[in-house]
Design a protein around this motif. Structure first.
Motif: not given
Ligand SMILES: O=P(O)(O)OC[C@H]1O[C@H](O[C@H]2O[C@H](CO)[C@@H](O)[C@H](O)[C@H]2O)[C@H](O)[C@@H](O)[C@@H]1O
Length: 372
Positions: A114, A121, A124, A150, A236, A238, A247, A279, A281, A316
């Motif tokens: 996603y 990106i 927020d 996924i 967050e 999840h 960020r 981030v 994780e 990505d």
């Molecule tokens: O596996 P994904 O769907 O790519 O999710 C990975 C993380 O995506 C989000 O964080 C990323 O996108 C944010 C919005 O563009 C950006 O602000 C952040 O810096 C990125 O790391 C999501 O918030 C994470 O919890 C996911 O793990």
């Protein structure tokens, strides 16, 4: 990017991932995360264990900020590096006919990450929306090919953002997969439960880290607490993993935020850390990742025979590398990395950004419509 002669590769190398214990395919047996080693009585900190380096290279630098030993690279230099990198990871748009030739009479299956793939990106995470055009492109591919999202996000959150009922969804890096009840016949595992979706339809949930939910909730609350005085930090939950965003944290405080997360994890050897785009994780130490989720979905949909199935995974992030690896090693199809800067990857092909992802998806739809 270090472009010194000793490291002259034009490629932005990802740091070596933290050790990951590999277990059997359907096992959720928990192994302890390796405990930080003590050096002269002191527990390893985030400088010596590589976290800080990983954080510094965790998202593509802005074009003018790609640094050389002697200073900043101008955009012509970055362009040259990018185009030479594309020789190794050709554009999926320009290679479209190769993909289609290889698909021949095979069934195409689409896997999509996603953030950074379907949505650009942004600062927020709660405002990472897909464009209307992208949603229609995803809807288009889902009309003709089995399509799964996924994501590292929770399944509910990513469903809320995508909003298409015709897809399969795997949240929490594949630790929470929803798939139709009718598709259980071909799978043989212990971690799925029957449930109903938002429309009341019977579905199966595959949740190999279910027993970690209370621990993740607890660690989420602790992480919120220990980062609350760090301006810009955002945590967050999840459900099966939790994410600490930096960020929007001043880079002077990256060491601090990393050390706080590191100190919390010392008390939770069953949890491990992976690096995403700005981030940190935190997830259970189980043998499960986006690659396993791809294998699982292919198997549960009866599509794991690479002789008549061609899988395409677009992503990505570092966490998408597990999926690229599965496709490459299993000869299942194409991993496509979305990146506007050179990066080492297990993908075969590349797309520059979300706009190119949308064009690629639309090309698949047009091709299918012409060959129905
Ligand atoms: O596996 P994904 O769907 O790519 O999710 C990975 C993380 O995506 C989000 O964080 C990323 O996108 C944010 C919005 O563009 C950006 O602000 C952040 O810096 C990125 O790391 C999501 O918030 C994470 O919890 C996911 O793990």
């Amino acid at each position: 990017m270090d472009l010194s002669p000793a490291n002259a590769s034009p490629v932005l190398a990802d740091p070596v991932p933290m050790n990951q214990t590999r277990l059997g395919f359907h096992s959720s047996v928990v192994f302890p995360r390796s405990i930080p080693k003590k050096k002269s009585g002191k527990v390893d900190d985030v400088r010596s264990n590589g976290w800080l380096d990983a954080m510094q290279s965790s998202s593509p630098p802005r074009r003018r900020m790609v640094k050389d030993v002697g200073g900043e690279l101008d955009s012509d230099d970055s362009d040259r590096l990018y185009y030479s990198w594309k020789l190794k990871y050709p554009s999926a748009l320009k290679s479209f006919h190769h993909i289609i030739n290889r698909a021949n009479n095979k069934k195409i299956v689409i896997f999509l990450d996603y953030d950074g793939t379907l949505s650009p990106i942004v600062d927020d995470p709660n405002r990472a929306f897909m464009s209307v055009d992208m949603r229609s492109a995803v809807k288009g591919v889902a009309k003709y090919f089995p399509t799964a999202i996924i994501s590292g996000r929770s399944r509910d959150k990513v469903y809320e953002l995508v909003g298409l009922t015709e897809l399969f969804y795997a949240g929490s890096h594949g630790m929470d997969i929803m798939f139709p009840a009718k598709d259980t016949m071909s799978i043989n595992h212990t971690h799925y439960i029957r449930s109903t979706d938002k429309k009341g339809k019977e579905v199966n949930l595959f949740q190999p880290a279910r027993e970690f939910i209370p621990m993740i909730n607890k660690v989420f609350r602790i992480l919120v607490d220990v980062t609350k005085d760090i301006q810009g930090a955002f945590v967050e939950n999840h459900k099966f993993c939790t994410a600490v965003h930096y960020r929007n944290v001043d880079d002077k405080n990256w060491l601090l935020i990393a050390q706080r997360v590191h100190d919390v994890l010392k008390d939770y050897p069953c949890l491990r850390l992976t690096h995403g785009r700005k981030v940190l994780e935190v997830r259970p130490v189980i043998d499960w990742d986006k690659g396993k989720a791809v294998e699982f979905l292919l198997q549960s949909l009866g599509l794991s025979n690479s002789d008549n199935v061609l899988a395409i995974y677009i992503g990505d992030d570092r966490t998408d590398e597990d999926a690229f690896k599965v496709l490459r090693e299993g000869n299942h199809g194409y991993g496509i990395l979305v990146s506007s800067v050179p990066k080492e990857s297990k993908a075969f092909l590349s797309l520059r950004d979300t706009l190119e992802v949308k064009d690629f998806l639309k090309s698949l739809v047009s091709w299918k419509e012409q060959h129905k």
